[in-house]
Scaffold this active site. Sequence first.
Site, short mmCIF file in Angstrom:
data_model
loop_
_atom_site.label_atom_id
_atom_site.label_comp_id
_atom_site.label_asym_id
_atom_site.label_seq_id
_atom_site.Cartn_x
_atom_site.Cartn_y
_atom_site.Cartn_z
N TYR A 55 0.88 -1.18 0.00
CA TYR A 55 0.00 0.00 0.00
C TYR A 55 0.91 1.22 0.00
O TYR A 55 1.31 1.74 1.05
CB TYR A 55 -0.93 -0.01 1.21
N HIS A 130 -0.28 -12.18 0.41
CA HIS A 130 -1.20 -11.31 -0.32
C HIS A 130 -1.88 -11.98 -1.52
O HIS A 130 -3.04 -11.70 -1.82
CB HIS A 130 -0.45 -10.06 -0.79
N SER A 210 -12.17 -4.66 -0.80
CA SER A 210 -12.98 -3.83 -1.70
C SER A 210 -14.47 -4.05 -1.46
O SER A 210 -15.23 -4.28 -2.40
CB SER A 210 -12.62 -4.12 -3.16
N PRO A 211 -14.94 -4.01 -0.20
CA PRO A 211 -16.34 -4.33 0.10
C PRO A 211 -17.35 -3.40 -0.57
O PRO A 211 -18.50 -3.80 -0.80
CB PRO A 211 -16.40 -4.21 1.62
N LEU A 212 -16.92 -2.18 -0.89
CA LEU A 212 -17.83 -1.22 -1.53
C LEU A 212 -17.55 -1.07 -3.02
O LEU A 212 -18.08 -0.19 -3.68
CB LEU A 212 -17.75 0.14 -0.83
N GLY A 213 -16.70 -1.96 -3.55
CA GLY A 213 -16.44 -1.96 -4.98
C GLY A 213 -15.21 -1.20 -5.43
O GLY A 213 -14.86 -1.22 -6.60
#
Length: 290
Positions: A55, A130, A210-213
Amino acid sequence: METKRLGNTDIVVSAIGLGGMRLSLSNRPPEAQAIATVHQALDLGVTLIDTADSYCKDESDKHHNERLIYKALQLYSGDVNQVVIATKGGLMRPAGAWTRNGNPDHLRAAIRGSFEALGGKKPIDVWQYHAPDANYTIEASLAPAKEAIAAGMLRFVGVSNFSVEQIKRARDVVEIVSVQNQYNPWNRQPELDGVLAYCEQEGLTFFPWSPLGGSQRIGQLLEIGAIVQLAQAKGVSVYCIVLAWLRAKSPCVLPIPGASKPETIQDSLNALKVKLSDAEIAQIDQATAT
């Protein structure tokens, strides 16, 4: 704050965590804002923060997010002894791209780098491989993690972007406490490939990444009628509805939504107050079926 047990360990963490990625990519917020975001999460009771050595902007910036989170914890005026950091290693960022590297020598160095970036004073709570690299066996790639536990650099190990068969192979090498695969309204693969059911059956924590896309699709949530209608009816954001829907899918699910400003994580945590009926879950399922 609602809590969940991390895998089959005795560690208890908040039922929603903070994803740190957005604080360190090329469009990262100013450092003061990033630290304020982490502090807001802590103020609200978040005790799980997800990060990774990759990141960052590129290879020259490696471990940026880990160093940032460590700095934020050091500057926090409250108690951080219960905060659990889950990091990852095994992806490279050449010129800002994302590539896999499961070379055991690279992963040994990656674990050491993460350990130092996170202070180098106590074992990393959770280190996650990862993504599997087809150039190396899972057994070879996870050997450094087993070594790092023995050396006192890691407490627990997880995997990311793994199939059920790959998780089973990983568990033959080292104890696995978590699985982090993509899961959101546009990618419901964990429901179909058996990973979610396996995690629930085996007591593993499932972190939907990426739970919200993600930045590419988050705006499209406003185009899913069932989600918009439920958000209006319950007086919350569409993001809360999605997080509540994911949580309702299985007790092993622990969302880690990203945030780049304090108010964003505050909104995400409102999802803990949202209860969806079976009929409402079915509405979202139908609206997001592929």
